[in-house]
Design a protein around this motif. Sequence first.
Motif, mmCIF file in Angstrom:
data_model
loop_
_atom_site.group_PDB
_atom_site.id
_atom_site.type_symbol
_atom_site.label_atom_id
_atom_site.label_comp_id
_atom_site.label_asym_id
_atom_site.label_seq_id
_atom_site.Cartn_x
_atom_site.Cartn_y
_atom_site.Cartn_z
ATOM 1 N N GLN A 1 2.524 31.388 -3.840
ATOM 2 C CA GLN A 1 1.248 31.065 -3.193
ATOM 3 C C GLN A 1 0.415 30.124 -4.048
ATOM 4 N N TYR A 2 0.448 30.315 -5.370
ATOM 5 C CA TYR A 2 -0.303 29.428 -6.262
ATOM 6 C C TYR A 2 0.192 27.986 -6.129
ATOM 7 N N VAL A 3 1.507 27.829 -6.011
ATOM 8 C CA VAL A 3 2.082 26.485 -5.947
ATOM 9 C C VAL A 3 1.778 25.839 -4.599
ATOM 10 N N VAL A 4 1.871 26.622 -3.527
ATOM 11 C CA VAL A 4 1.518 26.112 -2.208
ATOM 12 C C VAL A 4 0.042 25.732 -2.154
ATOM 13 N N HIS B 1 20.784 19.517 -6.020
ATOM 14 C CA HIS B 1 21.391 19.912 -4.749
ATOM 15 C C HIS B 1 20.369 20.573 -3.835
ATOM 16 N N ALA B 2 19.480 21.406 -4.403
ATOM 17 C CA ALA B 2 18.433 22.043 -3.597
ATOM 18 C C ALA B 2 17.537 21.000 -2.951
ATOM 19 N N VAL B 3 17.164 19.973 -3.709
ATOM 20 C CA VAL B 3 16.328 18.900 -3.156
ATOM 21 C C VAL B 3 17.075 18.169 -2.050
ATOM 22 N N LEU B 4 18.357 17.918 -2.257
ATOM 23 C CA LEU B 4 19.168 17.234 -1.246
ATOM 24 C C LEU B 4 19.216 18.021 0.061
ATOM 25 N N CYS B 5 19.171 19.343 -0.042
ATOM 26 C CA CYS B 5 19.198 20.186 1.157
ATOM 27 C C CYS B 5 17.977 19.961 2.050
ATOM 28 N N ALA B 6 16.924 19.390 1.501
ATOM 29 C CA ALA B 6 15.694 19.148 2.273
ATOM 30 C C ALA B 6 15.680 17.769 2.921
ATOM 31 N N LYS B 7 16.731 16.998 2.767
ATOM 32 C CA LYS B 7 16.729 15.602 3.206
ATOM 33 C C LYS B 7 16.363 15.438 4.673
ATOM 34 N N GLU B 8 16.978 16.205 5.556
ATOM 35 C CA GLU B 8 16.732 16.014 6.988
ATOM 36 C C GLU B 8 15.320 16.414 7.385
ATOM 37 N N LEU B 9 14.728 17.341 6.657
ATOM 38 C CA LEU B 9 13.359 17.755 6.963
ATOM 39 C C LEU B 9 12.328 16.774 6.408
ATOM 40 N N VAL B 10 12.640 16.171 5.268
ATOM 41 C CA VAL B 10 11.721 15.189 4.674
ATOM 42 C C VAL B 10 11.750 13.887 5.460
ATOM 43 N N MET C 1 0.842 -1.199 0.000
ATOM 44 C CA MET C 1 0.000 0.000 0.000
ATOM 45 C C MET C 1 0.877 1.248 0.000
ATOM 46 N N ALA C 2 0.549 2.215 -0.818
ATOM 47 C CA ALA C 2 1.358 3.419 -0.940
ATOM 48 C C ALA C 2 1.317 4.234 0.345
ATOM 49 N N ARG C 3 2.476 4.650 0.801
ATOM 50 C CA ARG C 3 2.535 5.494 1.990
ATOM 51 C C ARG C 3 2.005 6.890 1.665
ATOM 52 N N PRO C 4 1.363 7.553 2.602
ATOM 53 C CA PRO C 4 0.791 8.871 2.321
ATOM 54 C C PRO C 4 1.867 9.921 2.047
ATOM 55 N N ILE C 5 1.525 10.905 1.237
ATOM 56 C CA ILE C 5 2.417 12.027 0.936
ATOM 57 C C ILE C 5 2.006 13.187 1.838
ATOM 58 N N ARG C 6 2.783 13.427 2.870
ATOM 59 C CA ARG C 6 2.459 14.476 3.833
ATOM 60 C C ARG C 6 3.244 15.769 3.587
ATOM 61 N N LYS C 7 4.411 15.648 2.955
ATOM 62 C CA LYS C 7 5.323 16.784 2.847
ATOM 63 C C LYS C 7 5.566 17.156 1.391
ATOM 64 N N ALA C 8 5.797 18.435 1.172
ATOM 65 C CA ALA C 8 6.150 18.930 -0.157
ATOM 66 C C ALA C 8 7.347 19.856 -0.042
ATOM 67 N N VAL C 9 8.232 19.776 -1.016
ATOM 68 C CA VAL C 9 9.448 20.597 -1.068
ATOM 69 C C VAL C 9 9.298 21.630 -2.176
ATOM 70 N N PHE C 10 9.679 22.860 -1.860
ATOM 71 C CA PHE C 10 9.625 23.965 -2.814
ATOM 72 C C PHE C 10 11.021 24.583 -2.917
ATOM 73 N N PRO C 11 11.746 24.338 -3.993
ATOM 74 C CA PRO C 11 13.086 24.935 -4.142
ATOM 75 C C PRO C 11 12.965 26.391 -4.592
ATOM 76 N N ALA D 1 6.374 15.167 -2.089
ATOM 77 C CA ALA D 1 6.114 15.861 -3.345
ATOM 78 C C ALA D 1 7.154 16.945 -3.542
ATOM 79 N N LEU D 2 7.462 17.224 -4.786
ATOM 80 C CA LEU D 2 8.380 18.303 -5.160
ATOM 81 C C LEU D 2 7.688 19.148 -6.209
ATOM 82 N N LEU D 3 7.576 20.453 -5.938
ATOM 83 C CA LEU D 3 6.911 21.355 -6.871
ATOM 84 C C LEU D 3 7.850 22.495 -7.217
ATOM 85 N N LEU D 4 8.126 22.678 -8.502
ATOM 86 C CA LEU D 4 8.967 23.782 -8.941
ATOM 87 C C LEU D 4 8.117 25.048 -8.965
#
Length: 300
Positions: free
Chosen positions: A40-43, A114-123, A1-11, A129-132
Amino acid sequence: MARPIRKAVFPVAGLGTRFLPATKAMPKEMLTIVDRPVIQYVVDEARAAGVEHFIFVTGRNKGVIEDHFDIQVELEQTLEQRGKIDILEALRKDLPAPGHASFTRQQQPLGLGHAVLCAKELVGDEPFALLLPDMIMKSERGCLAEMMDVYQQRDGNVVALEQVPMNETHKYGVVETGKEWEGSHEILGMIEKPTPGQAPSDLILSGRYILQPEIFDYLALQPPGSGNEIQLTDAMIQLNNDQNFSGLQFKGETYDCGSKSGFLMANVAFGMLRDDIAPNVADTIRALLDSYDDRMGKNK
């Protein structure tokens, strides 16, 4: 079963050089589409898809983004005193819940990967999810929400895809597809900016991703690629060898607000959705087009 997506990263650490001098003192993500900042639109899209925790990867001079997602006590008091309760409630509605927004710093401009990698400890050890933030999606239902449907069916990783003319595929990350389901594709491979004529399809990656946490392992070992930066697509190519990827073919409109033309078109498109300003916008556009046609006719 797919784990829920609770977090999103915004670079949001980019310098916004294509919008200078407007972005000399203001982050490009805070430029407005009508009367709302781009970010705000992306959030809003992420929130509508069920995301609970919003992670912003920032850089220097980006503090105003953090301020935007915070309470401004003096402003709220003024609005309340003046009886502008509808505006006050709208501002409060845009705020993440207390403790549900995190900010971390990308100290060097080493690329999207690299920007995505910077979020590793928070994720942490969970899919995310990752949204540009440059890419604003317009559709009846949000792109990320549709991707969540594919994720629940297929698990693994999901990317948003859009179709472009074959002679433009060399500008983008392009996917090779396999089986096709209703509105989505099996992803067999990916290539970043293929040589003209060598693209495996006309479907490109378009700025929305659902990724498993193992992507961080590949990003940590990923050598610099195109532009001497750590490329996210390069790491996804490696992850695709071990995990399945699915692609949602997005049917709405995408506006690249990292380009001047895309930014202007987004303002027009979202302005036309507003009953309070759409008639004036439409009349002005008609007048401008008539003026343009007259001018081009004279130049002939």
